[in-house]
Motif scaffolding. Sequence first.
Motif, PDB file in Angstrom:
ATOM      1  N   ARG A 101       0.828  -1.207   0.000  1.00  0.00           N
ATOM      2  CA  ARG A 101       0.000   0.000   0.000  1.00  0.00           C
ATOM      3  C   ARG A 101       0.862   1.256   0.000  1.00  0.00           C
ATOM      4  NH1 ARG A 101      -4.181   0.237   4.698  1.00  0.00           N
ATOM      5  NH2 ARG A 101      -2.236   0.146   5.901  1.00  0.00           N
ATOM      6  N   GLU A 153       0.647   3.953  -2.934  1.00  0.00           N
ATOM      7  CA  GLU A 153       0.134   5.284  -2.607  1.00  0.00           C
ATOM      8  C   GLU A 153       1.160   6.377  -2.866  1.00  0.00           C
ATOM      9  OE1 GLU A 153      -1.221   4.932   1.410  1.00  0.00           O
ATOM     10  OE2 GLU A 153      -3.243   4.282   0.804  1.00  0.00           O
ATOM     11  N   GLU A 209     -11.096  -3.138   5.167  1.00  0.00           N
ATOM     12  CA  GLU A 209     -11.139  -1.756   4.683  1.00  0.00           C
ATOM     13  C   GLU A 209     -12.253  -1.629   3.638  1.00  0.00           C
ATOM     14  OE1 GLU A 209      -7.245  -0.401   3.400  1.00  0.00           O
ATOM     15  OE2 GLU A 209      -6.248  -1.789   4.770  1.00  0.00           O
ATOM     16  N   ASP A 266     -14.324   0.526   2.603  1.00  0.00           N
ATOM     17  CA  ASP A 266     -14.503   1.721   1.783  1.00  0.00           C
ATOM     18  C   ASP A 266     -13.262   2.091   0.978  1.00  0.00           C
ATOM     19  OD1 ASP A 266     -17.138   2.104   2.700  1.00  0.00           O
ATOM     20  OD2 ASP A 266     -16.393   3.095   4.515  1.00  0.00           O
ATOM     21  N   ALA A 267     -12.191   1.326   1.131  1.00  0.00           N
ATOM     22  CA  ALA A 267     -10.919   1.676   0.489  1.00  0.00           C
ATOM     23  C   ALA A 267     -10.892   1.184  -0.960  1.00  0.00           C
ATOM     24  CB  ALA A 267      -9.758   1.076   1.267  1.00  0.00           C
ATOM     25  N   LEU A 293      -8.126   1.085  -3.010  1.00  0.00           N
ATOM     26  CA  LEU A 293      -6.874   0.464  -3.435  1.00  0.00           C
ATOM     27  C   LEU A 293      -6.882  -1.056  -3.323  1.00  0.00           C
ATOM     28  CD1 LEU A 293      -4.125   1.142  -4.633  1.00  0.00           C
ATOM     29  CD2 LEU A 293      -3.221   1.346  -2.296  1.00  0.00           C
ATOM     30  N   ALA A 306     -13.654  -0.116  -7.449  1.00  0.00           N
ATOM     31  CA  ALA A 306     -12.574   0.856  -7.250  1.00  0.00           C
ATOM     32  C   ALA A 306     -12.882   2.153  -7.977  1.00  0.00           C
ATOM     33  CB  ALA A 306     -11.250   0.276  -7.728  1.00  0.00           C
ATOM     34  N   ARG A 365     -15.387   4.292  -6.148  1.00  0.00           N
ATOM     35  CA  ARG A 365     -14.859   4.935  -4.951  1.00  0.00           C
ATOM     36  C   ARG A 365     -13.870   6.050  -5.275  1.00  0.00           C
ATOM     37  NH1 ARG A 365     -16.694   0.123  -3.729  1.00  0.00           N
ATOM     38  NH2 ARG A 365     -17.343  -0.406  -1.595  1.00  0.00           N
ATOM     39  N   GLU A 366     -13.184   5.932  -6.407  1.00  0.00           N
ATOM     40  CA  GLU A 366     -12.221   6.961  -6.844  1.00  0.00           C
ATOM     41  C   GLU A 366     -12.469   7.279  -8.321  1.00  0.00           C
ATOM     42  OE1 GLU A 366     -10.139   8.965  -5.648  1.00  0.00           O
ATOM     43  OE2 GLU A 366      -9.801   8.270  -3.590  1.00  0.00           O
TER      44      GLU A 366
END
Length: 325
Positions: free
Chosen positions: A47, A51, A83, A85-86, A88, A135, A138-139
């Motif tokens: 990660r 990131e 996680e 809501d993540a 990645l 994904a 969310r992004e």
Amino acid sequence: MALLRDLGLTLGKWAGRPGLTLQKDSGDPEVPRVREAAEAADWPTVRAILEARPESEDRTELLWAVADAAGVERWIDPVIEAEPDAPLPRLVAGIRHITWGWEARTDARAKDVSREQFDVFHARLRIAESRLYEAAEREPGWTSPWYGLQVTGRGLQVTKDTARRRFEATLRRAPLHLGAHQQQLQHLCAKWNGSHEEMHAFARASTFGAPGGNLLGQLVAYAHIEHWLDLDRGEDAAYISGPQVAASLNEAADHTYRHPDFQRNRGWLPLVNTFAMAFSLAGDRAGARECFRAAEGRVTEAPWYYLNGDDPTEAYRKMRSLAGR
């Protein structure tokens, strides 16, 4: 493929060649680091590395390095649960399921792949699509999920319109994304139900529609290689040795690595290797020597595995010798 036989480029177990280095990636030092972390199921390190590379700088190669690590599919699901809501972890899971799917299918021709293999292949790609869409939701600004969906689309044989929409979605976020253009080129290849005309038109429009000095000129070289690979014995050599191919390659080279704005950033080494092979096949020794000189014996697997899947360095060595280097 007659030219291969004429040059004596036969398959053989790679044992290393003096003065040559087989480089499996672009040379980015973060690639082996993230691969090792993925192999160790070290999510915090994976990660942190991912990131640290923003989407605007294209982290595609890092994601593929993670996806190539065996067993990622086992430890990434608990991360997603921890996680929820993540984005990645979902992106990593999606890209891994693409690689895992192709492992089931193998690189064999479609006629040699069993129905059971295709079933597993498609099931894993459908999971990949689900994770990639999650994904992307969310992004919305991320490029990588849409790039991944271009790859799954090819495996699931989506329509040309769907493939184009996914490509355009990637480009809206990163107009010069090399991987996205490479995937669209594959969609347009004759072997994927496209045509040589569509493929070449796309390669040229992408190359010359972009600023000089960018990496997209590689598409022109790849298009000629793909065209050559698709032809029967005799036709292949006649095509690739034609003066129009060398002229096209030189025009693309002038707009790419010969351009004054070109910089040796990530991705430049695969580019000069690709042009080295294309110029060599075309019989343009001067163009090939220029690229071999730039590569300095650093051999990328692609595209040399097209000539010798077991030993890309041997194909590179023979072509370099024929070019007078």
